[in-house]
Structures are given as C-alpha cells and as structure tokens.
Design an enzyme around this catalytic site. Sequence first.
Site, PDB file in Angstrom:
ATOM      1  N   TYR A   1      38.212 -59.012  20.206  1.00 37.14           N
ATOM      2  CA  TYR A   1      38.358 -58.560  18.823  1.00 37.14           C
ATOM      3  C   TYR A   1      38.589 -57.061  18.853  1.00 37.14           C
ATOM      4  O   TYR A   1      37.920 -56.337  19.599  1.00 37.14           O
ATOM      5  CB  TYR A   1      37.080 -58.867  18.026  1.00 37.14           C
ATOM      6  CG  TYR A   1      37.135 -58.365  16.598  1.00 37.14           C
ATOM      7  CD1 TYR A   1      37.585 -59.181  15.566  1.00 37.14           C
ATOM      8  CD2 TYR A   1      36.761 -57.054  16.285  1.00 37.14           C
ATOM      9  CE1 TYR A   1      37.658 -58.716  14.266  1.00 37.14           C
ATOM     10  CE2 TYR A   1      36.836 -56.583  14.991  1.00 37.14           C
ATOM     11  CZ  TYR A   1      37.280 -57.416  13.983  1.00 37.14           C
ATOM     12  OH  TYR A   1      37.355 -56.952  12.696  1.00 37.14           O
TER      13      TYR A   1
ATOM     14  N   GLU B   1      43.357 -54.862  11.971  1.00 41.02           N
ATOM     15  CA  GLU B   1      42.576 -55.760  12.828  1.00 41.02           C
ATOM     16  C   GLU B   1      43.478 -56.625  13.699  1.00 41.02           C
ATOM     17  O   GLU B   1      44.457 -57.177  13.216  1.00 41.02           O
ATOM     18  CB  GLU B   1      41.722 -56.657  11.917  1.00 41.02           C
ATOM     19  CG  GLU B   1      40.855 -57.653  12.647  1.00 41.02           C
ATOM     20  CD  GLU B   1      40.152 -58.603  11.665  1.00 41.02           C
ATOM     21  OE1 GLU B   1      39.000 -58.325  11.299  1.00 41.02           O
ATOM     22  OE2 GLU B   1      40.769 -59.615  11.276  1.00 41.02           O
TER      23      GLU B   1
END
Length: 410
Positions: free
Chosen positions: A113, A201
């Site tokens: 992530y 992101e």
Amino acid sequence: MKIHEHQARDLLSSAAIPVPPGMVIESIEDAAAAYKAVAEQGGTDLVVIKAQVHAGGRGKAGFVKLVRSAEEATEAARFMLTNRMVSPQTGPEGLKVNKLLVAAGVDIQHEYYLAITTDRASRRNVLIASAEGGVEIEQVAAKNPGAIIKQPIHPLLGLQPYEARDAAFRLGLKGKHANQTASIMLKLEKLFREKDCSLAEINPLVLTSPSTPSSTPDPRPQTPDPGHVVAIDAKFNFDDNALFRHKDIQNLFDPAEEDPAELKAHKFGLSYIALDGNIGCLVNGAGLAMSTMDIIKLHGGEPANFLDVGGSASEEAVTEAFKIILSDDAVKGIMVNIFGGIMDCAVIAQGIVNAAAQVGFEVPLVVRLEGTNVDAGRAILKEAAASLPTLQAATDLSDAAEKVTAAVGA
Ligand code: GDP
Ligand code: MN
C-alpha cells in the site's frame, strides 16, 4: 473531486510511474478486441477487467476479474455492465457501471500500500506505506497499526530521497526493488503537490513474480527477471478549492458518477448531500446545518439531507434548493433554519414562496428565521400564507425541531 482508475493510471504514467498498459471500453461487444489488443501490448495472456466507478472494494464485489481468453473477457464484461456493483463503499443499492478498464495482468509476488495524503494533526503531508497492501488500509490500521509506515513530509522541502529509501527498506524491499519503490514514492509525492491532491493512493503497488526466461531458443545467456514494481490500482482525490488552476484535472470530471441532485445543487452554488431520513433541511452555513441535523436527531427525527445555501444565495438558488429537497420522495417534512448574517431573511422567504408557487408542495414546513432583515422575511411569509397552508413558524431551534418531528410523526 474524484476521478476514475483509468484516469489515475494515466496520471501515474505521465509522472513516469510504471503502470501496465490498458484501454477503456463501454460495451460488451468491444471486450474481445480489447482483450486481444491489450494481451498483445502487454505480452501476456493474463488480462484484468475492472469496473470503472468512483468506489473501491471492487475486487471482493466481483468487479475485478482476471481472464485468459477473449471469451472470458466478454463474459466478465457482460457481468459488470449488466449488474450493479455493491461493495461496502457503495450502499445497498449499488452503482451502475458504465465503463470498464481492460488492462494487462501481472503475476503478483507481493502487494504493498502506498499513499500521500494530508495529516491535519501534524499539519503536513504524509507518506503512508504498508507491506500489507491490497486490502483496505483502514482494516490494517485497525487490526495491525504497527504494519503502517508513516513518513511526515516537510512542507517546503518535500519528500527527500533518503526518506523514500528508508520507507522502502522498512517495507522489506531490497536492492533494485527498494530503489524502484523509492523512486515511485518521490514521483507520487511530486504529483500530489503539483496537482493539489487531497489523496494520491496506489493500492496495490505490486512486486511482480520473478519470471523464468522464455523457452524460445536463444543462444545468448538469459538472466531471469527478478520481478519489478508496478502500480496496478490508483485513486486520486483533488482539492476542489484548487481545481480552478488545473484545467486538465477539471476535464476528467465524470458527471455520470455524480448524484443528479448533488450536481444540480452544485450548479447553483449549494452544498447538498442526500441522507436516509425523511426531514428535509434547508440551512445557511455548514455549522448550522450540522447542528440542525443534530437537533432533529435529538428529537427522534432523521434528516433527509444536508443542504447549505451558503451566505450569499440568490432567490433563484433558494427556489432551486427547495425544489431539490422536494424532489426526494422520502421527504415528509421540511425544516428551514436560517440565521441571517450575510444571508438576508427576506431572500430566503421569497425563495420559499417562489418554490411553493412553482411546485406546490403539501408537506409540513417549519420555518425558523432569525437575523438580518428578519421582519421583512416574516412579513413575506405571512402575506403568502394562503399559498403556504402547511407553514408553521418556530421561535427557536428546539421549537422548530419539536414541530417538524411532530409533523412527520417521528
Ligand atoms: P479494488 O478492490 O477496487 O481496490 O481493486 P484492485 O484493482 O485493487 O484489485 C483488487 C485485487 O485484485 C488486488 O488487490 C489484486 O489482489 C487483484 N488483482 C488486480 N489486478 C491484478 C492483476 O493484474 N494480477 C493479479 N494476479 N491480481 C490482480
Ligand atoms: Mn485497490
């Protein structure tokens, strides 16, 4: 403002962050040709079909599918374009899917992530990374907060190369892979700043599996690919207040993804958010809107919306605001709560009267007006009493909440 994954991938590519090739289709018939084109471009028979909607959790909802033939691609496209997608981020009614991304698939060794966002507590941007990527970061944060790396970013200097390398090492990456990841972090942070993002992101950022040399006879010695780091899903949110200086980002806006009532409100400079209850609220100022919703709940009612007409709404905008509230069939009562500071109570009153004349509503209406030009506002409502048979005046906030909750039988 939000954008689609395929648009986010284009942004990443423009910043030289590696992304597998892909294309967008809008019909089932185009799936087979898209499969062939993408498989050829990516040099793989593994292709991923992904619904393009402004909500995550697509994987678990069955709206990210790996396929290995044109037939499978067509089946996946048929499923996604003919079913609504329901995920924890969409609500039970789900979302209609209009566009699909057909992208080259990758063999995954590990999912990470990676994000840049603003940390209000430290008043800085922050790099967030985790070796537990793929799943929602909120779950990792709740169950295993130690697995999240946070690197604060200096507001003037930006993310420094040594900080990015350190973060990459802390993810457990080594050598070439750590360098690739650090480089991606630096590029993402630059993109975040240049485009005035509120979130940039990549989830997952993946380390691909090592591949064995191809079996085609080649006399030269072959080195196996030890895997490389690529972004296979991305999400960007942009600061609306800075959009005026990013024409390129504004052009990515997709009205099909927005609630029609919210779009209409936006056009008139109103902030409108539909909620689940049955008491429509028309308020000026976000703080007053919050307290109005709170006091309705305190009296056992449920707000049907959040509608802030702001400080300088015109009569026309107030009329539209009323029409937007009334367009929601769930609305069984309306509470108008205006504290006229910059807002003139007479403008609100006239807007209510206009809306009543134009749409003619029957639901109970409780009005609490206070502040600038309040006497003129009350006079306008009184004069129009014949066209507003359901109107009740309230003396203060509690009185208004009591009256409107009683009127809807809450
Ligand atoms: P999201 O669920 O909406 O966040 O969609 P993602 O694009 O992140 O995909 C969800 C999951 O599908 C990923 O975490 C991967 O595990 C898997 N996935 C997506 N693309 C690929 C791919 O190219 N290859 C493989 N093997 N898995 C993929
Ligand atoms: Mn994802």
